[in-house]
Design a protein around this motif. Structure first.
Motif, PDB file in Angstrom:
ATOM      1  N   ASN A  52     -29.989  41.794-138.790  1.00  0.00           N
ATOM      2  CA  ASN A  52     -29.279  40.777-139.574  1.00  0.00           C
ATOM      3  C   ASN A  52     -27.887  40.518-139.014  1.00  0.00           C
ATOM      4  O   ASN A  52     -27.410  39.381-139.024  1.00  0.00           O
ATOM      5  CB  ASN A  52     -29.169  41.211-141.038  1.00  0.00           C
ATOM      6  CG  ASN A  52     -30.480  41.038-141.781  1.00  0.00           C
ATOM      7  OD1 ASN A  52     -31.352  40.292-141.350  1.00  0.00           O
ATOM      8  ND2 ASN A  52     -30.631  41.742-142.887  1.00  0.00           N
ATOM      9  N   PHE A  57     -26.541  36.695-139.841  1.00  0.00           N
ATOM     10  CA  PHE A  57     -26.742  36.491-141.284  1.00  0.00           C
ATOM     11  C   PHE A  57     -25.689  37.235-142.094  1.00  0.00           C
ATOM     12  O   PHE A  57     -25.338  36.834-143.182  1.00  0.00           O
ATOM     13  CB  PHE A  57     -28.120  36.995-141.716  1.00  0.00           C
ATOM     14  CG  PHE A  57     -29.264  36.291-141.051  1.00  0.00           C
ATOM     15  CD1 PHE A  57     -29.189  34.937-140.775  1.00  0.00           C
ATOM     16  CD2 PHE A  57     -30.417  36.974-140.717  1.00  0.00           C
ATOM     17  CE1 PHE A  57     -30.245  34.275-140.165  1.00  0.00           C
ATOM     18  CE2 PHE A  57     -31.473  36.339-140.103  1.00  0.00           C
ATOM     19  CZ  PHE A  57     -31.395  34.984-139.826  1.00  0.00           C
ATOM     20  N   ALA A  80     -33.312  33.153-132.108  1.00  0.00           N
ATOM     21  CA  ALA A  80     -34.388  32.959-133.084  1.00  0.00           C
ATOM     22  C   ALA A  80     -34.879  34.308-133.613  1.00  0.00           C
ATOM     23  O   ALA A  80     -34.867  35.302-132.902  1.00  0.00           O
ATOM     24  CB  ALA A  80     -35.540  32.192-132.454  1.00  0.00           C
ATOM     25  N   VAL A  81     -35.278  34.297-134.880  1.00  0.00           N
ATOM     26  CA  VAL A  81     -35.643  35.540-135.555  1.00  0.00           C
ATOM     27  C   VAL A  81     -37.102  35.504-135.994  1.00  0.00           C
ATOM     28  O   VAL A  81     -37.566  34.497-136.540  1.00  0.00           O
ATOM     29  CB  VAL A  81     -34.749  35.762-136.794  1.00  0.00           C
ATOM     30  CG1 VAL A  81     -35.118  37.066-137.497  1.00  0.00           C
ATOM     31  CG2 VAL A  81     -33.277  35.767-136.406  1.00  0.00           C
ATOM     32  N   PHE A  83     -39.037  37.344-138.728  1.00  0.00           N
ATOM     33  CA  PHE A  83     -38.658  38.177-139.859  1.00  0.00           C
ATOM     34  C   PHE A  83     -39.749  39.174-140.215  1.00  0.00           C
ATOM     35  O   PHE A  83     -40.934  38.896-140.070  1.00  0.00           O
ATOM     36  CB  PHE A  83     -38.392  37.301-141.088  1.00  0.00           C
ATOM     37  CG  PHE A  83     -37.175  36.439-140.952  1.00  0.00           C
ATOM     38  CD1 PHE A  83     -35.970  36.842-141.493  1.00  0.00           C
ATOM     39  CD2 PHE A  83     -37.240  35.218-140.295  1.00  0.00           C
ATOM     40  CE1 PHE A  83     -34.846  36.052-141.369  1.00  0.00           C
ATOM     41  CE2 PHE A  83     -36.120  34.418-140.171  1.00  0.00           C
ATOM     42  CZ  PHE A  83     -34.918  34.842-140.717  1.00  0.00           C
ATOM     43  N   GLU A  85     -40.560  39.903-143.172  1.00  0.00           N
ATOM     44  CA  GLU A  85     -41.353  39.315-144.276  1.00  0.00           C
ATOM     45  C   GLU A  85     -41.849  37.913-143.916  1.00  0.00           C
ATOM     46  O   GLU A  85     -42.086  37.105-144.800  1.00  0.00           O
ATOM     47  CB  GLU A  85     -40.541  39.217-145.565  1.00  0.00           C
ATOM     48  CG  GLU A  85     -39.694  40.394-145.931  1.00  0.00           C
ATOM     49  CD  GLU A  85     -38.320  40.374-145.277  1.00  0.00           C
ATOM     50  OE1 GLU A  85     -38.101  39.579-144.330  1.00  0.00           O
ATOM     51  OE2 GLU A  85     -37.475  41.181-145.698  1.00  0.00           O
ATOM     52  N   ALA A  87     -41.066  34.991-143.692  1.00  0.00           N
ATOM     53  CA  ALA A  87     -40.132  33.919-144.048  1.00  0.00           C
ATOM     54  C   ALA A  87     -40.645  32.545-143.644  1.00  0.00           C
ATOM     55  O   ALA A  87     -39.895  31.721-143.124  1.00  0.00           O
ATOM     56  CB  ALA A  87     -38.746  34.168-143.437  1.00  0.00           C
ATOM     57  N   LEU A  88     -41.922  32.285-143.887  1.00  0.00           N
ATOM     58  CA  LEU A  88     -42.441  30.935-143.643  1.00  0.00           C
ATOM     59  C   LEU A  88     -42.087  30.052-144.831  1.00  0.00           C
ATOM     60  O   LEU A  88     -41.986  30.517-145.957  1.00  0.00           O
ATOM     61  CB  LEU A  88     -43.959  30.980-143.476  1.00  0.00           C
ATOM     62  CG  LEU A  88     -44.458  31.813-142.299  1.00  0.00           C
ATOM     63  CD1 LEU A  88     -45.973  31.847-142.292  1.00  0.00           C
ATOM     64  CD2 LEU A  88     -43.931  31.251-140.995  1.00  0.00           C
ATOM     65  N   ARG A 148     -43.362  30.063-134.470  1.00  0.00           N
ATOM     66  CA  ARG A 148     -42.203  29.266-134.870  1.00  0.00           C
ATOM     67  C   ARG A 148     -40.957  29.672-134.090  1.00  0.00           C
ATOM     68  O   ARG A 148     -40.166  28.819-133.674  1.00  0.00           O
ATOM     69  CB  ARG A 148     -41.978  29.429-136.377  1.00  0.00           C
ATOM     70  CG  ARG A 148     -40.860  28.593-136.924  1.00  0.00           C
ATOM     71  CD  ARG A 148     -40.730  28.754-138.419  1.00  0.00           C
ATOM     72  NE  ARG A 148     -40.269  30.092-138.789  1.00  0.00           N
ATOM     73  CZ  ARG A 148     -39.995  30.467-140.040  1.00  0.00           C
ATOM     74  NH1 ARG A 148     -40.172  29.605-141.025  1.00  0.00           N
ATOM     75  NH2 ARG A 148     -39.579  31.684-140.298  1.00  0.00           N
ATOM     76  N   ALA A 149     -40.792  30.984-133.900  1.00  0.00           N
ATOM     77  CA  ALA A 149     -39.609  31.455-133.170  1.00  0.00           C
ATOM     78  C   ALA A 149     -39.736  31.174-131.675  1.00  0.00           C
ATOM     79  O   ALA A 149     -38.770  30.769-131.027  1.00  0.00           O
ATOM     80  CB  ALA A 149     -39.404  32.949-133.418  1.00  0.00           C
TER      81      ALA A 149
END
Ligand SMILES: Nc1ncnc2c1ncn2[C@@H]1O[C@H](COP(=O)(O)OP(=O)(O)OP(=O)(O)O)[C@@H](O)[C@H]1O
Ligand SMILES: [Mg+2]
Lengths: 268, 300
Positions: A52, A57, A80-81, A83, A85, A87-88, A148-149
Motif C-alpha cells: 500500500n 495509497f 499498477a496493483v 489486489f 481482494e 478489487a474488480l 486489468r493490471a
C-alpha cells in the motif's frame, strides 16, 4: 539502476479502538530497474501494508519511499496493483474492467479493443467478456484483476498474492506467462507471495519479512538461470533453508504471544 | 436415456452424451445449446400472470372481509354505513366522481405535485448527498445545518410556506419536497461514504482523475443507496402530500378527502385513501423496475 528505494520505512496502524500497532519497522531495501523482487513472510507480517505504501495509497509514518528518485505521494498507473481482494468493479463486465486503465490512459479505441482481447485471452477468459465479476469464480476474478493490471503496461507491477486462489496447473501456467511478459516487456515486479517455491521459481531476489513488528529479516539472491527446475538440488536446498527459517519464526512468535494472551484472559 | 438433450444431434452414433463424443471437444455453441436445453423453459405468460395474481390472496381476503363486515355489521350498528362503507360503495363513489369528471383531475394534480417535489428532491439531494459523502470537509460544514433543519416536521412549515408562496401548487410542492429531501440526501451520502476503499484505490492506481473516479467508481457504488433514498422519499412524499393538501389546496386527493369530511361522505374519504395507497404502490414498483434496469449487475 535503482528504481524503487524504500528507506527506513516504519508504519503505525491505529486500530479502530485507537490502539497503535507497529506494522512495519525500519524496512530498508532497494529494487533495481526490471528486477523481479518477491516478498515472503507469515500472514499478518505487513506485506500488504508495504505494498500500500509502494502504491501510494498510504503514507509511511517514518522514512521515505521513492520511485526513480521521486518520493511516492499518490497512486498512478505506472505502478499498477493486483489486489489481494481482486478489487474488480462490480458494475463493469470483465472486458470493461480490463479496459478501465486503458480508457484512463487515453489509449486509442481500436488499440484498447486489441489489448483487452489480448489480455483476456492470455488469462484464459475468452467467452466471459460480458460477464459481471459476481458471475465468476474466485480464481477467475483473480485472473481478471491480473489482466486489468497488465493491460496498462506499467513500469512497476505490484502484485499481492496474485495466484493464491488458482489451482496448481493454472498457477503454474500463470507464473510462466508472467515470466514471459516480464522478459518481453521489461518491467519491475514486486511480488508478494506465501509460497517459497513460487518466489524461488520467479524472483531475482526474495525479501523475507519477519512479523510483529514487520521488518526485513533477510534478502536472498536467487541467481539460478531460468526456467528453473524445482527438483534442481540447489533450488531444493534454498527452498528448504527459507522454509525452515520461516517455520522457526512463526513458532517463536507463537511462543512469545502465548503468555501475553494468557495474561489478558486472566485480567478479564 | 432417449429424451436427454443431445450435444450433436446430427451425429447418430453418439446420441445424447457429452463423453460419447470422444477425441473431439464439443464446440462452444454446442455447449451453450446443451446448457440452454437443461434450463427448464419459462412458464407461459398466462401461468406467470396467474401466479403473480395468486400472490395477492391476502389482499383479496382483506377486501372480502371488509365487504362482509360492512354489509352485515350494518344490521348490528346502522352507523357503520357512514363509519365504514364497503368496497362496493367505494367503487360506486369512484364511478360517480369519474362521471362528474373530477376524479382524474384530483389524481393528476396530486401525482404532478408528488413527482415534481420528489424530482426536485432527487435533483438537489443526490448531488448534495454524494458531495457530502465524497468530501469530509464539506460534510463537516453542511451536516450541522442539515441536522438542524431535518427534525422540523414538514407540517410545521405549512404556515410559513403559505406566507411565502401563498396558497397553491408551489406551496404544496415545497412541503412535499422538504419531506422527500432528507431521505434522499442521507441515503446518497451513505452510498458515497461506504464505497469500498479498495475500489477507490483500484481506480486511482489505474490512473483515474478525481472526476473520472467519481463517475466510474463512487457514483455506481452509491447507486443502490440513491435508489433506496428516492423510494423512501417518494413514500414520505405521499404522506406529506395529504398533509399539505388538507390545509390549503384547491384540488388533489388530500383536498378531496378533507372536502368529503365536511360533507360526511366517508365513501369519498375511503376512495381517496385507497387511491393514494394504490398510486404509492405503482410508483414504488416503477422505481424498482428502473433500478433493475439501471443496475443490471446489482441483484436484490
Ligand atoms: N487498516 C488497518 N488498520 C489497523 N491495522 C491494520 C490495518 N491494516 C493492517 N493492519 C495490521 O497490520 C498488520 C499487517 O497487516 P498486513 O495486511 O500488511 O499483513 P499481510 O502480511 O499482508 O498478511 P496476509 O499475508 O495475511 O495478507 C496486521 O497485524 C494487521 O492487523
Ligand atoms: Mg496481505
Amino acid at each position: 539502476m535503482i528504481q524503487v528505494d524504500v528507506a527506513n520505512v516504519s508504519k503505525v496502524h491505529v486500530s479502530m479502538k485507537g490502539e497503535p500497532l507497529l506494522a512495519l519497522l525500519d524496512v530498508d531495501f532497494r529494487v533495481e530497474e526490471n528486477e523481479f523482487f518477491s516478498i515472503v513472510g507469515p500472514s499478518g507480517c505487513g506485506k500488504t501494508t508495504l505494498l500500500n505504501l509502494l502504491a501510494g495509497f498510504e503514507q509511511p509514518t517514518r522514512g521515505e519511499l521513492k520511485v526513480g528518485g521521486k518520493v511516492i505521494t499518490e497512486p498512478g498507473w505506472e505502478r499498477a496493483v493486483v489486489f489481494q481482494e481482486y478489487a474488480l468493479f462490480p458494475w463493469y463486465t470483465v472486458a470493461q474492467n480490463v479496459r478501465y486503465g486503458l480508457q484512463r490512459k487515453r489509449v486509442p479505441e481500436p488499440e484498447q479493443r486489441r489489448l483487452v482481447d489480448h489480455y483476456i485471452g492470455l488469462v484464459g477468459l475468452r467467452g466471459f467478456e460480458s460477464r459481471y465479476p459476481r458471475e465468476l469464480s474466485g480464481g477467475m476474478r483473480q485472473r481478471v484483476s491480473i489482466a486489468r493490471a497488465l493491460a496498462v503496461n506499467p513500469s512497476i507491477l505490484l502484485m499481492d498474492e496474485p495466484f493464491a486462489s488458482l489451482d496448481v496447473q493454472t498457477r503454474e501456467y500463470m507464473q510462466d506467462e508472467l515470466l514471459k511478459i516480464w522478459q518481453r516487456e521489461p518491467k519491475t515486479v514486486i511480488f508478494i507471495t506465501h509460497s517459497i517455491d513460487e518466489a524461488i521459481k520467479l524472483s531475482d531476489r526474495i525479501a523475507i519479512l519477519a512479523p510483529r513488528p514487520g521488518r526485513v529479516e533477510e534478502i536472498k539472491t536467487v541467481d539460478f538461470p531460468r526456467p528453473r527446475d524445482p527438483t534442481d538440488p540447489a533450488v531444493v536446498h534454498l527452498a528448504a533453508e527459507v522454509k525452515l527459517w520461516l517455520r522457526r519464526k512463526v513458532f517463536e512468535n507463537r511462543r512469545s504471544e502465548e503468555p501475553a494472551a494468557g495474561r489478558q484472559e486472566a485480567a478479564h | 436415456m432417449p429424451s436427454s438433450p443431445s450435444l450433436d444431434g446430427e451425429d447418430a452414433r453418439s446420441p445424447g452424451a457429452l463423453t460419447a463424443n470422444r477425441g473431439m471437444p464439443p464446440t462452444q455453441e454446442a455447449l451453450a445449446r446443451l446448457a440452454a436445453s437443461m434450463v427448464p423453459p419459462p412458464p407461459p405468460a398466462w401461468k406467470r400472470a396467474l401466479s403473480r395474481i395468486s400472490r395477492l390472496w391476502l389482499l383479496a381476503v382483506f377486501v372480502i372481509a371488509w365487504q362482509l363486515i360492512s354489509m352485515y355489521g350494518q344490521r348490528v350498528n346502522p352507523q357503520l354505513d357512514v363509519m365504514m362503507p364497503p368496497p362496493t360503495a367505494v367503487i360506486s363513489a369512484a364511478a360517480d366522481l369519474i362521471a362528474r369528471g373530477v376524479l382524474l383531475t384530483h389524481i393528476l394534480d396530486s401525482l404532478k405535485r408528488v413527482l415534481l417535489a420528489v424530482g426536485a428532491a432527487a435533483v438537489l439531494g443526490v448531488p448534495l448527498g454524494l458531495a457530502m459523502g465524497w468530501s469530509k470537509r464539506f460534510r463537516a460544514a453542511v451536516d450541522p445545518l442539515l441536522e438542524f433543519i431535518r427534525p422540523i416536521p414538514p407540517l410545521a412549515w405549512i404556515p410559513l410556506s403559505i406566507l411565502w408562496f401563498g396558497i397553491g401548487d408551489v406551496q404544496i410542492v415545497y412541503i412535499i419536497f422538504l419531506a422527500a429531501f432528507f431521505p434522499v440526501v442521507l441515503n446518497s451520502l451513505a452510498g458515497a461514504r461506504d464505497v469500498d476503499t479498495y475500489l477507490v484505490r483500484a481506480g486511482l492506481s489505474l490512473g483515474a482523475r478525481p472526476r473520472e473516479l467519481f463517475l466510474t467508481v463512487v457514483l455506481p457504488a452509491a447507486l443502490p443507496h440513491i435508489f433506496t433514498g428516492i423510494r423512501i422519499g417518494l413514500g414520505i412524499g405521499w404522506m406529506a402530500l395529504v398533509a399539505g393538501e388538507l390545509v390549503a389546496a384547491p384540488s388533489g386527493l388530500g383536498y378531496m378527502i378533507n372536502n368529503a369530511r365536511t360533507l360526511f361522505r366517508s365513501d369519498y374519504i375511503l376512495l381517496g385513501m385507497v387511491l393514494i395507497g394504490a398510486l404509492g404502490l405503482v410508483l414504488d414498483y416503477l422505481m424498482r423496475q428502473a433500478a433493475r434496469f439501471a443496475m443490471p449487475w446489482h441483484r436484490q
